[in-house]
Design an enzyme around this catalytic site. Structure first.
Site, short mmCIF file in Angstrom:
data_model
loop_
_atom_site.label_atom_id
_atom_site.label_comp_id
_atom_site.label_asym_id
_atom_site.label_seq_id
_atom_site.Cartn_x
_atom_site.Cartn_y
_atom_site.Cartn_z
CG ASP A 285 -2.19 0.81 1.01
OD1 ASP A 285 -3.24 0.51 1.60
OD2 ASP A 285 -2.11 1.78 0.24
CD GLU A 491 -6.79 5.36 3.01
OE1 GLU A 491 -6.55 5.97 1.97
OE2 GLU A 491 -5.91 4.80 3.68
#
Ligand SMILES: OC[C@@H]1[C@@H](O)[C@H](O)[C@@H](O)c2nc(CNc3ccccc3)cn21
Length: 602
Positions: A285, A491
């Site tokens: 990521d 997120e």
């Protein structure tokens, strides 16, 4: 002169072998680096042999940039890559997670939680195909989608990116991989990457593994569960994605039983690459290595060693790629990381690039630009909106339903913070990383506009953003439509311990539903606190994050289509029950997993 790796008539494994033996360590590590477009340039691509570039959330060449502007940007970076000694093409990646969501005027589909509510894998496959076309229209061949997380606690800020709490629903929705990449030829050996041509894109199953199972839903934290539980709940989406030929897999920031996924050799190499025989490439990521430690970037060289040794092939190192290059070069020269590990990574990356025809077709052209926001894609998104809406309450009893609403009446009220806000109904990962508010950053149909479009021209539609009781009482409305919910988030910014609807949503519900018949539409990325208001609500609809095609909400409100959506996740009574999933020993939901009332089309 002639070189085997440049010869498209040679088998891919032969081309890889020939190319690999020509590559220096610097050129190999260059292939392993994915940098952010804001620090990329023709010079940087050339100097560092960069293998990949990305747009992080909201990172576009310009506001309102056209498809042509995107294409020119991507082609420029490609020119830099092709001007290197060996001319290895770069691959550009972007988060197209509910349509091509960073691009102005692109079709924005419902987020994954809404697609889970449709229980329609064939529809989701068509969405994948449409998305691939819109992404290719902007010159991009690679998307960081689908997220196959199994969200087990709606307090997680990314729960809307998860199709369901049920791994079987998540597995069904991996059909989107076939839509994005194309159908894998039946005789393809398991795990071999595949892309079906210039109107398809490379996909990315994410985030490996257990991202949706963290304690309390805290983003990027720790998933505590034994191996059986991990394989039963969080792994099935990867079995299905790999069976469909998914080309890349992204690692999760989170940990499993205290071990960072970005440093987990057993799961990344032992299980994913060896047991499941995944042959595409594993990507970190964003700043995944920097964020392996607290504080961020501490002992970076050790994080690189841990991550690359664990089996990471491509590193999303958006900013400090020179430091990464220096550190990894040292680790290899000191034989701390064997060249065989580097070669495995580069071989996987090159295989994807050969399979995708990037060597023969490195540049994009403008032949597909009219697909961005194409009307037939918007109609598809509207169909998805219809099928994603879940009817949770319809009148006090079955014999006096409020929905479908009459189109022909004297005067109706449309109210609520989310009635006339395209940004709110799209949610996070839309134009900006955290989404946006208002109607100006892209084009679509708000729910207010959709209602006005749907009703009889003689029906008067009154819009008041936050109507109060006096306003309702001073008008003689036949009924009201109250649209409230969550503000956009992405997120960690979406982590919530209370899951309440922000004011003035609850006040608007109380003010309006206390005085006139009301259909309440919840625009949210997950179940929210609604139980205290349920008694005064006549009809309740979960619309999730429907995207740009709000007309789909009116389609079912007014009976042009029947409600068919089913809850893809449990709707709790109170947050102190969480986590609570279908199959748990303690299960006392307000609305259970799979619940959804239906209506007949008029
Ligand atoms: O946009 C690239 C990736 C995306 O594909 C992943 O799903 C997601 O986890 C992701 N997050 C970021 C940026 N994260 C971030 C978090 C806090 C501060 C700054 C950046 C980038 N990306």
């Amino acid at each position: 002169g002639y070189m085997v790796y440049k010869d498209p008539k040679k088998p891919i494994r032969t081309r890889i072998k020939d190319l690999m033996r020509r590559m220096t360590l610097e050129e190999k590590i260059g292939q392993m680096m994915q940098i952010e477009r804001k620090v990329a340039s023709v010079e940087v691509m050339k100097k560092y042999f960069i293998g990949s570039v990305l747009s992080e959330g909201g990172s576009a060449p310009a506001q309102y940039a056209s498809a042509e502007t995107w294409i020119n940007m991507v082609n420029d970076f490609q020119k830099g890559a092709l001007s290197t000694r060996l001319g290895i093409p770069m691959i550009y990646g972007i988060d197209a997670v509910h349509g091509h969501n960073q691009v102005y005027k692109a079709t924005i589909f419902p987020h994954n939680i809404g697609l889970g509510a449709t229980r329609d894998p064939e529809l989701v496959k068509r969405i994948g195909s449409a998305t691939a076309l819109e992404v290719r229209a902007t010159g991009i061949p690679y998307v960081f989608a689908p997220c196959v997380a199994v969200c087990r606690d709606p307090r997680w800020g990314r729960c809307y990116e998860s199709y369901s709490e049920d791994p079987k629903v998540v597995q069904a929705m991996t059909e989107i991989v076939s839509g994005l990449q194309g159908d894998i030829p039946v005789d393809t050996p398991k795990g071999i990457p595949f892309i079906g041509g210039k109107e398809k894109v490379a996909a990315c199953a994410k985030h490996f593994v257990g991202d949706g199972g963290t304690t309390n839903g805290t983003d990027e934290s720790n998933t505590v569960i034994n191996m059986d539980g991990l394989l039963r709940i969080h792994m099935p989406g990867y079995y299905s994605s790999i069976a469909k030929g998914v080309v890349t897999i992204m690692l999760s920031y989170s940990s499993w039983n205290g071990v960072k996924m970005h440093a987990n050799y057993e799961l990344v190499t032992g299980f994913l690459k060896n047991t499941l025989r995944f042959k595409g490439f594993v990507i970190t990521d964003f700043e995944g290595l920097e964020r392996m430690t607290t504080p961020y970037h501490a002992n970076y060289s050790h994080s690189i060693e841990a991550g690359i040794s664990a089996g990471i092939d491509m590193v999303m190192v958006p900013w400090n790629y020179t430091e990464f290059l220096d550190d990894l070069t040292l680790l290899v020269n000191r034989k701390i990381i064997p060249m065989t590990r580097i070669d495995d990574a580069v071989e996987r990356i090159l295989r994807v690039k050969f399979v995708m025809d990037l060597f023969e077709n490195p540049f994009a052209d403008c032949s597909l630009v009219e697909y961005v926001g194409k009307q037939e894609h918007r109609e598809l998104a509207r169909e998805a909106v219809r099928k994603s809406a879940v009817l949770l309450k319809n009148g006090e009893s079955a014999d006096e339903p409020l929905l479908p609403l009459p189109k022909r009446t004297s005067k109706i009220l449309v109210t609520g913070s989310h009635a006339d806000n395209l940004g709110y109904q799209c949610g996070g990962w839309t134009i900006q990383w955290q989404g946006f508010s208002g109607n100006n950053l892209t084009t679509g149909t708000t729910i207010l506009k959709a209602v006005s479009n749907a009703v009889d021209p003689k029906t008067e539609v009154i819009y008041k953003k936050n109507a109060d009781a006096d306003f309702v009482k001073s008008n003689n409305f036949s009924y009201s439509i109250v649209v409230v919910g969550e503000h956009p988030y992405a997120e960690t910014d979406g982590d919530s311990m209370n899951l309440t609807i922000p004011e003035p949503g609850p006040s608007t519900i109380k003010n309006v539903c206390g005085s006139v018949k009301c259909a309440v539409i919840i625009v949210s990325g997950r179940p929210v606190v609604i139980e205290p208001y349920l008694a005064i609500i006549d009809a309740l609809v979960a619309a999730w994050l429907p995207g740009t095609e709000g007309q789909g909400v009116a389609d079912v409100l007014y009976g042009d289509y029947g409600f068919t959506g089913k809850l893809p996740r449990t709707w709790f009574k109170t947050v102190d029950q969480l986590p609570m999933n279908f199959g748990d020993p303690y299960y006392d939901p307000l609305f259970p997993f799979g619940f959804g009332l239906t209506t007949e089309p008029i």
